[in-house]
Design a protein around this motif. Structure first.
Motif, PDB file in Angstrom:
ATOM      1  N   ASP A  28       0.809  -1.216   0.000  1.00  0.00           N
ATOM      2  CA  ASP A  28       0.000   0.000   0.000  1.00  0.00           C
ATOM      3  C   ASP A  28       0.836   1.257   0.000  1.00  0.00           C
ATOM      4  O   ASP A  28       0.655   2.152   0.818  1.00  0.00           O
ATOM      5  CB  ASP A  28      -0.936   0.032   1.229  1.00  0.00           C
ATOM      6  CG  ASP A  28      -1.866  -1.156   1.240  1.00  0.00           C
ATOM      7  OD1 ASP A  28      -2.247  -1.612   0.149  1.00  0.00           O
ATOM      8  OD2 ASP A  28      -2.200  -1.629   2.340  1.00  0.00           O
ATOM      9  N   ALA A  31      -2.313   5.285  -1.323  1.00  0.00           N
ATOM     10  CA  ALA A  31      -3.738   5.002  -1.223  1.00  0.00           C
ATOM     11  C   ALA A  31      -4.347   5.085  -2.613  1.00  0.00           C
ATOM     12  O   ALA A  31      -3.888   5.860  -3.441  1.00  0.00           O
ATOM     13  CB  ALA A  31      -4.400   6.022  -0.292  1.00  0.00           C
ATOM     14  N   ALA A 198      -6.384   6.433  13.138  1.00  0.00           N
ATOM     15  CA  ALA A 198      -7.074   7.191  12.080  1.00  0.00           C
ATOM     16  C   ALA A 198      -6.252   8.344  11.510  1.00  0.00           C
ATOM     17  O   ALA A 198      -6.762   9.099  10.681  1.00  0.00           O
ATOM     18  CB  ALA A 198      -8.412   7.717  12.567  1.00  0.00           C
ATOM     19  N   ARG A 200      -3.712   8.161   9.493  1.00  0.00           N
ATOM     20  CA  ARG A 200      -3.485   7.906   8.071  1.00  0.00           C
ATOM     21  C   ARG A 200      -4.723   8.280   7.256  1.00  0.00           C
ATOM     22  O   ARG A 200      -4.622   8.913   6.205  1.00  0.00           O
ATOM     23  CB  ARG A 200      -3.120   6.435   7.849  1.00  0.00           C
ATOM     24  CG  ARG A 200      -2.858   6.065   6.392  1.00  0.00           C
ATOM     25  CD  ARG A 200      -2.266   4.657   6.320  1.00  0.00           C
ATOM     26  NE  ARG A 200      -3.208   3.663   6.821  1.00  0.00           N
ATOM     27  CZ  ARG A 200      -4.010   2.935   6.052  1.00  0.00           C
ATOM     28  NH1 ARG A 200      -3.986   3.090   4.738  1.00  0.00           N
ATOM     29  NH2 ARG A 200      -4.819   2.039   6.569  1.00  0.00           N
ATOM     30  N   GLU A 201      -5.896   7.908   7.762  1.00  0.00           N
ATOM     31  CA  GLU A 201      -7.138   8.218   7.068  1.00  0.00           C
ATOM     32  C   GLU A 201      -7.357   9.724   6.986  1.00  0.00           C
ATOM     33  O   GLU A 201      -7.827  10.242   5.969  1.00  0.00           O
ATOM     34  CB  GLU A 201      -8.321   7.554   7.772  1.00  0.00           C
ATOM     35  CG  GLU A 201      -8.368   6.037   7.637  1.00  0.00           C
ATOM     36  CD  GLU A 201      -7.441   5.316   8.610  1.00  0.00           C
ATOM     37  OE1 GLU A 201      -6.755   6.018   9.395  1.00  0.00           O
ATOM     38  OE2 GLU A 201      -7.397   4.077   8.581  1.00  0.00           O
ATOM     39  N   GLN A 202      -7.002  10.436   8.063  1.00  0.00           N
ATOM     40  CA  GLN A 202      -7.159  11.886   8.068  1.00  0.00           C
ATOM     41  C   GLN A 202      -6.274  12.531   7.008  1.00  0.00           C
ATOM     42  O   GLN A 202      -6.711  13.438   6.286  1.00  0.00           O
ATOM     43  CB  GLN A 202      -6.818  12.453   9.445  1.00  0.00           C
ATOM     44  CG  GLN A 202      -7.035  13.966   9.559  1.00  0.00           C
ATOM     45  CD  GLN A 202      -6.615  14.513  10.922  1.00  0.00           C
ATOM     46  OE1 GLN A 202      -6.181  13.767  11.801  1.00  0.00           O
ATOM     47  NE2 GLN A 202      -6.738  15.817  11.084  1.00  0.00           N
ATOM     48  N   GLU A 204      -5.185  11.077   4.318  1.00  0.00           N
ATOM     49  CA  GLU A 204      -5.690  10.692   3.003  1.00  0.00           C
ATOM     50  C   GLU A 204      -6.831  11.614   2.562  1.00  0.00           C
ATOM     51  O   GLU A 204      -6.971  11.929   1.369  1.00  0.00           O
ATOM     52  CB  GLU A 204      -6.149   9.237   3.021  1.00  0.00           C
ATOM     53  CG  GLU A 204      -4.996   8.240   3.044  1.00  0.00           C
ATOM     54  CD  GLU A 204      -5.464   6.806   3.193  1.00  0.00           C
ATOM     55  OE1 GLU A 204      -6.672   6.594   3.404  1.00  0.00           O
ATOM     56  OE2 GLU A 204      -4.611   5.907   3.099  1.00  0.00           O
ATOM     57  N   VAL A 205      -7.634  12.079   3.522  1.00  0.00           N
ATOM     58  CA  VAL A 205      -8.700  13.029   3.198  1.00  0.00           C
ATOM     59  C   VAL A 205      -8.094  14.327   2.660  1.00  0.00           C
ATOM     60  O   VAL A 205      -8.561  14.883   1.654  1.00  0.00           O
ATOM     61  CB  VAL A 205      -9.568  13.314   4.441  1.00  0.00           C
ATOM     62  CG1 VAL A 205     -10.515  14.493   4.177  1.00  0.00           C
ATOM     63  CG2 VAL A 205     -10.362  12.074   4.821  1.00  0.00           C
ATOM     64  N   ASP A 208      -6.849  13.833  -0.836  1.00  0.00           N
ATOM     65  CA  ASP A 208      -7.953  13.877  -1.796  1.00  0.00           C
ATOM     66  C   ASP A 208      -8.414  15.309  -2.056  1.00  0.00           C
ATOM     67  O   ASP A 208      -8.668  15.698  -3.198  1.00  0.00           O
ATOM     68  CB  ASP A 208      -9.129  13.038  -1.302  1.00  0.00           C
ATOM     69  CG  ASP A 208      -8.877  11.544  -1.440  1.00  0.00           C
ATOM     70  OD1 ASP A 208      -8.109  11.165  -2.338  1.00  0.00           O
ATOM     71  OD2 ASP A 208      -9.433  10.767  -0.642  1.00  0.00           O
ATOM     72  N   SER A 216       1.619   5.586   2.107  1.00  0.00           N
ATOM     73  CA  SER A 216       1.205   5.116   3.424  1.00  0.00           C
ATOM     74  C   SER A 216       1.317   3.605   3.498  1.00  0.00           C
ATOM     75  O   SER A 216       1.337   2.915   2.473  1.00  0.00           O
ATOM     76  CB  SER A 216      -0.239   5.541   3.720  1.00  0.00           C
ATOM     77  OG  SER A 216      -1.129   4.922   2.814  1.00  0.00           O
ATOM     78  N   GLU A 218      -0.446   0.595   6.092  1.00  0.00           N
ATOM     79  CA  GLU A 218      -1.305   0.317   7.237  1.00  0.00           C
ATOM     80  C   GLU A 218      -0.498  -0.406   8.316  1.00  0.00           C
ATOM     81  O   GLU A 218       0.029  -1.488   8.093  1.00  0.00           O
ATOM     82  CB  GLU A 218      -2.507  -0.530   6.819  1.00  0.00           C
ATOM     83  CG  GLU A 218      -3.501  -0.735   7.932  1.00  0.00           C
ATOM     84  CD  GLU A 218      -4.760  -1.433   7.455  1.00  0.00           C
ATOM     85  OE1 GLU A 218      -5.658  -1.659   8.286  1.00  0.00           O
ATOM     86  OE2 GLU A 218      -4.842  -1.753   6.251  1.00  0.00           O
TER      87      GLU A 218
END
Length: 367
Positions: A28, A31, A198, A200-202, A204-205, A208, A216, A218
């Motif tokens: 990964d 993303a 979270a 990484r998810e933040q 990624e937002v 985007d 990244s 996981e």
């Protein structure tokens, strides 16, 4: 909007050495990106760079927001100058107001001495004139913090971003990415904050929103993610690699040591990197923010700061304390780069992070 960084042509580089292999396995590495094309193991998305605008009205709008954001700090200081005469009581009230604004004892003493001297030399007799003198003295103290972030001397320019949890580190990275893109720079993000859930998810937002690539893994090791990102940034010809490191307190020594490790590993991917090490601090925390600056500088040798959440705080005077620390640091260690305040923030929107200007800040604080 004012241009916030200086571009430099890359220096003549020696013959390129074979690229260092990426650590294996490296799952990964990016993303998924809608519309991207697969190159090797990395998914790449074309980036449409917006044309930057430089309308003075945009900056004036920002200054207005800054003035409004600093109102709590400024009101307590400006109230000192509502009397009709310049006397010892005025100076005592000014000292108390500066200390309450978290200017710190050193910066407060410096500013009071400057104001007293200038009042005596100029012969002014009205408190409003003292306020103007204080504005000039504060501007002079803060001026060394006003420096441009230089992009382009190295390609990619590798920027490590650190800070404690809650300071606004990841959000500031998103805003900084927008600034860079607006100035025409291609950016690659590194989600090396694997410590916080979270995170990484933040990031990624934000990737985007800004239409930029992200590296990244996981559950990956932060140093390995950083190595991957710098290597990928070199291979893809990116202008900037922004490394989001894990938030931690200076007292968490094992985590602070991890920052040292990230710095070392980044230098293995690029022997000249990291080129900038920026600390994000929360302006609401006052003198605690200064303690964080000192602690992180001891570990990483900081090259710049981002001060967030200045809106609504009564502790905006902490920048004066930081300026005095920076001056003393430069005297004690002439070989180290200065530690400027590259950006300040007064809100949560993308446009609520802007370049620091000493006079703008002083005038907004004492409006």
């Amino acid at each position: 909007m004012f241009s916030f960084f200086k571009k430099k042509k890359p220096a003549d580089a020696p013959a390129a050495a074979p690229a260092a292999p990426l650590p294996s396995p490296s799952p990964d590495i990016t993303a998924p990106r809608p519309g991207g094309s697969l190159i090797g193991s990395a998914l790449v998305t074309p980036i449409e760079i917006p044309v930057p605008g430089a309308a003075p009205a945009v900056r004036e709008h920002w200054v207005s927001k800054l003035r409004s954001g600093l109102n709590k700090t400024g009101a307590s200081i400006s109230g000192v100058f509502t009397g009709t005469q310049i006397d010892e009581a005025l100076y005592e009230d000014l000292e108390s107001a500066l200390l309450m604004a978290d200017s710190g004892t050193g910066a407060t003493a410096y500013l009071l001495d400057e104001v007293r001297r200038r009042v005596k030399d100029s012969g002014v007799t009205h408190p409003v004139a003292v306020k103007n003198i204080l504005t000039d003295a504060l501007t002079q103290l803060l001026k060394p913090l006003e420096q441009a972030l230089v992009i382009g001397e190295f390609k990619p320019t590798v920027i490590m971003v650190a800070g404690v949890n809650g300071a606004g580190k990841t959000t500031s990275i998103g805003k900084l990415t927008r600034h860079l893109a607006n100035e025409g720079a291609s950016v690659l993000l590194a989600a090396a904050d694997t410590f916080r859930a979270a995170a990484r998810e933040q990031l990624e937002v934000w990737a985007d929103r800004n239409r930029v690539e992200i590296v990244s893994q996981e559950g990956g090791d932060p140093a390995a993610v950083s190595f991957d990102a710098v290597s990928a940034g070199k291979a893809r010809g990116k202008d900037v690699v922004l490394v989001d490191t894990a938030g931690r307190l200076p007292t968490q020594l094992h985590l602070m040591e991890e920052l040292r490790k990230i710095k070392r590993v980044v230098s293995k991917a690029d022997s000249t990197a990291p080129h900038e090490i920026i600390l994000v601090i929360d302006g609401n925390t006052g003198q605690n923010a200064l303690s964080q600056v000192k602690a992180f500088d001891d570990i990483l040798q900081l090259t710049g700061l981002i001060v967030t959440k200045l809106d609504g705080t009564a502790k905006g005077g902490v920048l004066a304390a930081i300026a005095l620390w920076a001056r003393e640091r430069a005297k004690a260690s002439p070989g180290l780069k200065p530690v400027p305040v590259y950006f300040i923030g007064v809100g949560e929107k993308l446009e609520d992070l802007e370049t620091f200007n000493a006079r703008e800040f002083s005038q907004a604080l004492l409006a």
